[in-house]
Enzyme design. Structure first.
Site, PDB file in Angstrom:
ATOM      1  N   MET B   1       0.798  -1.228   0.000  1.00 28.63           N
ATOM      2  CA  MET B   1       0.000   0.000   0.000  1.00 28.63           C
ATOM      3  C   MET B   1       0.825   1.270   0.000  1.00 28.63           C
ATOM      4  O   MET B   1       0.450   2.244   0.618  1.00 28.63           O
ATOM      5  CB  MET B   1      -0.904   0.038   1.232  1.00 28.63           C
ATOM      6  CG  MET B   1      -2.160  -0.697   1.057  1.00 28.63           C
ATOM      7  SD  MET B   1      -2.066  -2.451   1.497  1.00 28.63           S
ATOM      8  CE  MET B   1      -0.826  -2.495   2.714  1.00 28.63           C
ATOM      9  N   PRO B   2       1.971   1.270  -0.666  1.00 35.08           N
ATOM     10  CA  PRO B   2       2.821   2.478  -0.569  1.00 35.08           C
ATOM     11  C   PRO B   2       2.228   3.673  -1.329  1.00 35.08           C
ATOM     12  O   PRO B   2       1.448   3.509  -2.270  1.00 35.08           O
ATOM     13  CB  PRO B   2       4.126   2.042  -1.236  1.00 35.08           C
ATOM     14  CG  PRO B   2       4.067   0.554  -1.327  1.00 35.08           C
ATOM     15  CD  PRO B   2       2.612   0.208  -1.443  1.00 35.08           C
ATOM     16  N   VAL B   3       2.592   4.843  -0.858  1.00 37.21           N
ATOM     17  CA  VAL B   3       2.338   6.078  -1.601  1.00 37.21           C
ATOM     18  C   VAL B   3       3.690   6.743  -1.850  1.00 37.21           C
ATOM     19  O   VAL B   3       4.444   6.988  -0.905  1.00 37.21           O
ATOM     20  CB  VAL B   3       1.432   7.047  -0.815  1.00 37.21           C
ATOM     21  CG1 VAL B   3       1.206   8.324  -1.624  1.00 37.21           C
ATOM     22  CG2 VAL B   3       0.095   6.404  -0.471  1.00 37.21           C
ATOM     23  N   PHE B  48       0.393   3.837  -5.042  1.00 32.99           N
ATOM     24  CA  PHE B  48      -0.032   5.112  -5.620  1.00 32.99           C
ATOM     25  C   PHE B  48       1.211   5.974  -5.828  1.00 32.99           C
ATOM     26  O   PHE B  48       2.128   5.954  -5.004  1.00 32.99           O
ATOM     27  CB  PHE B  48      -0.948   5.884  -4.668  1.00 32.99           C
ATOM     28  CG  PHE B  48      -2.337   5.358  -4.519  1.00 32.99           C
ATOM     29  CD1 PHE B  48      -2.811   4.300  -5.280  1.00 32.99           C
ATOM     30  CD2 PHE B  48      -3.216   5.950  -3.609  1.00 32.99           C
ATOM     31  CE1 PHE B  48      -4.114   3.826  -5.125  1.00 32.99           C
ATOM     32  CE2 PHE B  48      -4.510   5.482  -3.447  1.00 32.99           C
ATOM     33  CZ  PHE B  48      -4.962   4.423  -4.206  1.00 32.99           C
TER      34      PHE B  48
END
Lengths: 78, 78, 78, 78, 78, 78
Positions: B1-3, B48
């Site tokens: 789930m990295p941004v 993202f």
């Protein structure tokens, strides 16, 4: 290696202006860099400053947009 | 789930351009997503990437705006 | 003068680890700097990379925390 | 003293619109302020909300820009 | 309504310290608030300052972590 | 694809607590995801929520840290 991010609403700081001027932005950059030098000995060539201007419709305070907030202020309700 | 947030100045990377092109932005997105996959096994559909372009008046380095900094570079003073 | 901010959950990328390792972080820093060089000709000495590790209780996806999300995954419900 | 930052792509939420409307932004501001009041007892006059709208070329998911992603969706490939 | 975010590495500004002190943080807060007042007439009670301290393993410059960078400096290679 | 970042001070919302609880964080995540669904039709599986807890020494308001601010409040001076 500090990064200073300054978020402000896109408004003028006085009559006849609708945004921060180049001179004001330059003063923010200079002042923030100086602050990091004075307080933490960070050399100015290692500090980044990023100014983010946000539309008054996109900034909220007290549960309403700043557009609305300014209107209440002009109407003497704030 | 990295941004992954990539903040860059709004400037062209070569003559005749005044901002990153669509192709360059697509390459940043693809490359950043691939990096998270390669290093941390993050699937690309969970990453993202947000690219923030900042006006050269709004970005400071060495206590001055990048607008000013580029001028000194063009004048051979940097 | 780019700043690349990489936000990840504080989790290991494999068995027996509970966070990204120093080596993985170094690879993220190196890779992100290289990406900006490759795509936009930004010299590596002008790029900052900031890795933010976020507790799984503090990261939400699909309306639940990643702590909860991982539990559902372990239970075969995701 | 919370700050809630809401990053969204610059797209309309329905036909004939190409960005969030003033009313939608006002609802985001009001709802986010209320959420902090309900959950953490933060008075609404101490909460800032900042909405950042990001061009679809500048937002990446699954290794591609949202511009590209939306095209695949329209073509029935997503 | 400005928000000033100051990101620094978690390091002492002098011998025997391994992080910014309370006094230094207080000086950053005071100085940043004063800067916004001086330049843009923002009342200090409308300015938030957030200081983010980042581990030296998590901050990159010149393609390497600051942990590595400081080692090169101590070895006289920077 | 929204990202909602909620920055709060690391404080309890009531007696005997010194930070937001897991349940409060879960409520923030759920509420923020729901808000984006209600207002902009964003499906909850496309929204990330990131909660950042900031030490009271590291958050400033009215030119002072929240640590100091809370002390003034306890002393009846705010």
């Amino acid at each position: 290696m500090p990064v200073v991010t300054i978020q402000i609403t896109r408004e003028g700081s006085g009559p006849g202006r609708d945004a921060a001027t180049k001179e004001e932005k330059a003063a923010l950059i200079k002042g923030a860099s100086q602050l990091l030098l004075d307080v933490l000995n960070k050399p100015v060539n290692s500090t980044f400053v990023v100014i983010e201007e946000v539309d008054t419709d996109n900034w909220g305070w007290e549960g309403m947009s700043i557009t609305e907030y300014r209107k209440l202020q002009r109407d003497g309700k704030k």
